[in-house]
Design a protein around this motif. Structure first.
Motif, PDB file in Angstrom:
ATOM      1  N   ALA A   1     -10.933   5.147  16.548  1.00 34.13           N
ATOM      2  CA  ALA A   1     -11.841   5.692  17.653  1.00 34.13           C
ATOM      3  C   ALA A   1     -13.247   5.440  17.171  1.00 34.13           C
ATOM      4  O   ALA A   1     -13.345   5.944  16.083  1.00 34.13           O
ATOM      5  N   PRO A   2     -14.107   4.975  18.135  1.00 35.95           N
ATOM      6  CA  PRO A   2     -15.680   5.136  17.426  1.00 35.95           C
ATOM      7  C   PRO A   2     -16.172   6.137  16.977  1.00 35.95           C
ATOM      8  O   PRO A   2     -17.272   6.180  16.410  1.00 35.95           O
ATOM      9  N   GLU A   3     -15.931   7.387  17.599  1.00 28.78           N
ATOM     10  CA  GLU A   3     -16.761   8.470  17.388  1.00 28.78           C
ATOM     11  C   GLU A   3     -16.245   9.366  16.220  1.00 28.78           C
ATOM     12  O   GLU A   3     -15.119   9.259  15.798  1.00 28.78           O
ATOM     13  N   SER A   4     -17.233  10.303  15.809  1.00 26.15           N
ATOM     14  CA  SER A   4     -16.884  11.027  14.631  1.00 26.15           C
ATOM     15  C   SER A   4     -16.380  12.447  15.127  1.00 26.15           C
ATOM     16  O   SER A   4     -15.961  13.173  14.335  1.00 26.15           O
ATOM     17  N   ARG A   5     -16.909  12.970  16.337  1.00 28.19           N
ATOM     18  CA  ARG A   5     -16.505  14.132  16.883  1.00 28.19           C
ATOM     19  C   ARG A   5     -15.677  14.168  18.009  1.00 28.19           C
ATOM     20  O   ARG A   5     -15.868  13.089  18.782  1.00 28.19           O
ATOM     21  N   PHE A   6     -14.938  15.151  18.198  1.00 26.86           N
ATOM     22  CA  PHE A   6     -14.096  15.077  19.562  1.00 26.86           C
ATOM     23  C   PHE A   6     -14.750  15.402  20.784  1.00 26.86           C
ATOM     24  O   PHE A   6     -15.561  16.063  20.785  1.00 26.86           O
ATOM     25  N   LEU A   7     -14.594  14.602  21.551  1.00 24.79           N
ATOM     26  CA  LEU A   7     -15.235  14.605  22.934  1.00 24.79           C
ATOM     27  C   LEU A   7     -14.462  15.693  23.792  1.00 24.79           C
ATOM     28  O   LEU A   7     -13.362  15.405  24.338  1.00 24.79           O
ATOM     29  N   HIS A   8     -14.828  17.125  23.994  1.00 21.35           N
ATOM     30  CA  HIS A   8     -14.246  18.049  24.678  1.00 21.35           C
ATOM     31  C   HIS A   8     -14.927  17.704  26.003  1.00 21.35           C
ATOM     32  O   HIS A   8     -15.727  18.527  26.656  1.00 21.35           O
ATOM     33  N   ARG A   9     -14.211  16.902  26.686  1.00 22.38           N
ATOM     34  CA  ARG A   9     -14.593  16.453  27.998  1.00 22.38           C
ATOM     35  C   ARG A   9     -14.506  17.734  29.169  1.00 22.38           C
ATOM     36  O   ARG A   9     -15.431  17.619  30.120  1.00 22.38           O
ATOM     37  N   VAL A  10     -13.791  18.678  29.009  1.00 21.01           N
ATOM     38  CA  VAL A  10     -13.788  19.719  29.821  1.00 21.01           C
ATOM     39  C   VAL A  10     -15.055  20.616  29.849  1.00 21.01           C
ATOM     40  O   VAL A  10     -15.105  21.801  30.621  1.00 21.01           O
ATOM     41  N   ARG A  11     -15.867  20.478  28.400  1.00 18.16           N
ATOM     42  CA  ARG A  11     -17.050  21.372  28.317  1.00 18.16           C
ATOM     43  C   ARG A  11     -18.158  20.384  28.591  1.00 18.16           C
ATOM     44  O   ARG A  11     -19.294  21.044  28.318  1.00 18.16           O
ATOM     45  N   GLU A  12     -18.076  19.157  29.268  1.00 17.79           N
ATOM     46  CA  GLU A  12     -19.337  18.232  29.175  1.00 17.79           C
ATOM     47  C   GLU A  12     -20.408  18.748  30.224  1.00 17.79           C
ATOM     48  O   GLU A  12     -21.657  18.620  30.040  1.00 17.79           O
ATOM     49  N   HIS A  13     -19.973  19.553  31.386  1.00 18.50           N
ATOM     50  CA  HIS A  13     -20.838  20.060  32.254  1.00 18.50           C
ATOM     51  C   HIS A  13     -21.777  21.287  31.362  1.00 18.50           C
ATOM     52  O   HIS A  13     -22.913  21.339  31.729  1.00 18.50           O
ATOM     53  N   GLU A  14     -21.428  21.783  30.295  1.00 22.19           N
ATOM     54  CA  GLU A  14     -22.092  22.572  29.665  1.00 22.19           C
ATOM     55  C   GLU A  14     -23.201  21.974  28.902  1.00 22.19           C
ATOM     56  O   GLU A  14     -24.334  22.357  28.710  1.00 22.19           O
ATOM     57  N   THR A  15     -22.848  20.774  28.275  1.00 22.75           N
ATOM     58  CA  THR A  15     -23.712  20.072  27.651  1.00 22.75           C
ATOM     59  C   THR A  15     -25.020  19.754  28.427  1.00 22.75           C
ATOM     60  O   THR A  15     -26.035  19.551  28.207  1.00 22.75           O
ATOM     61  N   ALA A  16     -24.510  19.051  29.569  1.00 27.89           N
ATOM     62  CA  ALA A  16     -25.671  18.692  30.628  1.00 27.89           C
ATOM     63  C   ALA A  16     -26.372  19.818  30.970  1.00 27.89           C
ATOM     64  O   ALA A  16     -27.807  19.389  31.159  1.00 27.89           O
ATOM     65  N   ALA A  17     -26.102  20.917  31.056  1.00 27.00           N
ATOM     66  CA  ALA A  17     -26.958  22.027  31.403  1.00 27.00           C
ATOM     67  C   ALA A  17     -27.697  22.714  30.105  1.00 27.00           C
ATOM     68  O   ALA A  17     -28.371  23.416  30.251  1.00 27.00           O
ATOM     69  N   GLY A  18     -27.365  21.922  28.897  1.00 23.09           N
ATOM     70  CA  GLY A  18     -28.444  22.445  27.774  1.00 23.09           C
ATOM     71  C   GLY A  18     -27.584  23.526  27.114  1.00 23.09           C
ATOM     72  O   GLY A  18     -28.291  24.129  26.118  1.00 23.09           O
ATOM     73  N   ARG A  19     -26.099  23.970  27.270  1.00 22.80           N
ATOM     74  CA  ARG A  19     -25.759  24.624  26.372  1.00 22.80           C
ATOM     75  C   ARG A  19     -25.193  24.209  25.193  1.00 22.80           C
ATOM     76  O   ARG A  19     -25.288  22.827  25.071  1.00 22.80           O
ATOM     77  N   ARG A  20     -24.610  25.169  24.262  1.00 22.13           N
ATOM     78  CA  ARG A  20     -24.451  24.710  22.673  1.00 22.13           C
ATOM     79  C   ARG A  20     -23.195  23.800  23.048  1.00 22.13           C
ATOM     80  O   ARG A  20     -22.174  24.123  23.767  1.00 22.13           O
ATOM     81  N   GLU A  21     -22.994  22.559  22.296  1.00 21.66           N
ATOM     82  CA  GLU A  21     -21.860  21.764  22.288  1.00 21.66           C
ATOM     83  C   GLU A  21     -20.925  22.320  21.360  1.00 21.66           C
ATOM     84  O   GLU A  21     -21.053  23.025  20.504  1.00 21.66           O
ATOM     85  N   HIS A  22     -19.522  22.019  21.793  1.00 20.74           N
ATOM     86  CA  HIS A  22     -18.468  22.221  21.272  1.00 20.74           C
ATOM     87  C   HIS A  22     -17.489  20.994  20.824  1.00 20.74           C
ATOM     88  O   HIS A  22     -16.753  20.630  21.517  1.00 20.74           O
ATOM     89  N   ARG A  23     -17.957  20.349  19.860  1.00 22.55           N
ATOM     90  CA  ARG A  23     -17.334  19.256  19.490  1.00 22.55           C
ATOM     91  C   ARG A  23     -16.870  19.102  17.778  1.00 22.55           C
ATOM     92  O   ARG A  23     -17.615  18.757  16.974  1.00 22.55           O
ATOM     93  N   PRO A  24     -15.648  19.612  17.579  1.00 16.86           N
ATOM     94  CA  PRO A  24     -15.306  19.716  16.066  1.00 16.86           C
ATOM     95  C   PRO A  24     -15.188  18.255  15.670  1.00 16.86           C
ATOM     96  O   PRO A  24     -14.786  17.202  16.144  1.00 16.86           O
ATOM     97  N   ALA A  25     -15.576  18.077  14.280  1.00 12.76           N
ATOM     98  CA  ALA A  25     -15.342  16.801  13.766  1.00 12.76           C
ATOM     99  C   ALA A  25     -13.964  16.193  13.335  1.00 12.76           C
ATOM    100  O   ALA A  25     -13.061  17.168  13.167  1.00 12.76           O
ATOM    101  N   LEU A  26     -13.802  14.998  13.879  1.00 13.56           N
ATOM    102  CA  LEU A  26     -12.372  14.538  13.795  1.00 13.56           C
ATOM    103  C   LEU A  26     -11.830  14.929  12.422  1.00 13.56           C
ATOM    104  O   LEU A  26     -10.518  15.226  12.384  1.00 13.56           O
ATOM    105  N   ASP A  27     -12.669  14.496  11.458  1.00  7.22           N
ATOM    106  CA  ASP A  27     -12.001  14.481   9.982  1.00  7.22           C
ATOM    107  C   ASP A  27     -11.603  16.139   9.732  1.00  7.22           C
ATOM    108  O   ASP A  27     -10.503  16.233   9.102  1.00  7.22           O
TER     109      ASP A  27
END
Length: 356
Positions: free
Chosen positions: A33-59
């Protein structure tokens, strides 16, 4: 499936990561996978609104497992030679392939989407556009499904000076029970979200939307339409259904290439008594957990699944938990308000914990 295998998992979403961490308890797994962090898709609307991101590192998620994360993008599959082709020029061999590339927001065929709209996957860009705008304006959210509803509510609450519109080809939340949809509409009314229902978007321009019901002016267009599977499955030669999802058997094996398992939004899975599963975290992660255990243990029965609830967050203090039958059909009842919001938060937090 006895003995050690080299299992290659492509895709690190809800399905792929859940499968990799469980299969990695016994087998050597390469997670591509190209990304280093998990894409928590069901919280992307929070990211769009400027809330804190919840994306744990894959490692961190794969720590303690026999899983190696290879940061690369898959460009092709050689199903005959059993190799995964990467944008780095490498070809990674496998004994067993787990295809979990998932889905993406549909609508790229609509003129102007690529140039003038920001899809739900580009939540960080939506946040930046709103923050950098010289003055509040209008946001048009295209899509009346769960993603569009959550995004519109979150943006309207976080940015009350902006006018938020939601444009949908059908009814917004039209699949919910009368109580469930009624609550969504009341929340939108409270937040000042304007609805354009039964309105198809024919083009996106620099000034907003062209629709079957006339122009909808917008300074920012957030595209949250339906989802479509990644096209690689069809391009590689896996048998797919008319929507492009790979057809699998009761054990989630490709019907044309049984050495390939397909899980998550990429798979067309039909469960007796439940039906063909819809795309989403609610179905993807159970597939990943099942397959990871099956690969690790070497045996298990066919995949079984029944739906529990459908839930939405509607801003920070409100939500909807729609009661449903096991086949995903609606029950009349629904839980709303703060209790529903807390329930959705608990489910979403539990998803991350369940990745391992």
């Amino acid at each position: 499936m006895a003995g050690q295998q080299h299992i290659v998992v492509i895709g690190a979403g809800y399905a792929g990561l859940s499968a990799a961490t469980r299969a990695g308890r016994r087998h050597r797994v390469t997670l591509i996978a190209p990304e280093s962090r998990f894409l928590h898709r069901v919280r992307e609307h929070e990211t769009a609104a400027g809330r804190r991101e919840h994306r744990p590192a894959l490692d961190r998620v794969i720590r303690g497992r026999r899983v190696t994360h290879l940061r690369a993008r898959v460009t092709g599959l050689d199903l005959t030679a059993r190799k995964v082709l990467l944008d780095t020029g490498e070809a990674v061999p496998y004994d067993t392939l787990v295809y979990a590339l998932g889905s993406r927001t549909a609508g790229r065929s609509v003129p102007g989407v690529a140039e003038h709209a920001l899809t739900a996957e580009r939540a960080s860009e939506i946040r930046r556009r709103l923050a950098e705008a010289p003055a509040p304006g209008t946001v048009a959210v295209v899509g009346g499904g769960a993603t569009g509803i959550e995004l519109a509510a979150e943006l309207a609450e976080a940015h009350p000076a902006w006018q938020v519109r939601i444009v949908a080809a059908g009814q917004v939340g039209g699949w919910f029970s009368a109580k469930g949809r009624g609550h969504v509409l009341r929340v939108f009314d409270r937040l000042g979200v304007r609805l354009h229902e039964h309105t198809e978007v024919t083009a996106v321009t620099a000034d907003g939307l062209s629709t079957t019901d006339g122009a909808v002016p917008a300074d920012v267009v957030a595209w949250a339409a339906s989802m479509e599977p990644h096209p690689l499955a069809a391009e590689a030669g896996l048998t797919v259904d008319p929507a492009g999802r790979a057809v699998v058997d009761a054990y989630l094996r490709s019907v044309s290439h049984p050495e390939v398992y397909v899980i998550g939004d990429a798979a067309a899975v039909t469960v007796p008594g439940t039906g063909t599963l819809r795309m989403g975290c609610a179905t993807a992660q159970p597939m990943g957990r099942y397959l990871g255990r099956r690969l690790a243990r070497g045996t298990s029965g066919p995949f079984a699944f029944r739906y529990g609830v459908q839930c939405l967050s509607l801003g920070r203090g409100d939500g909807l938990v729609q009661l449903i039958h096991g086949d995903d059909s609606m029950r009349p009842g629904a839980v709303t308000g703060a209790l529903a919001r807390l329930t959705k938060a608990a489910i979403v937090n539990g998803v991350v914990l369940a990745l391992r």
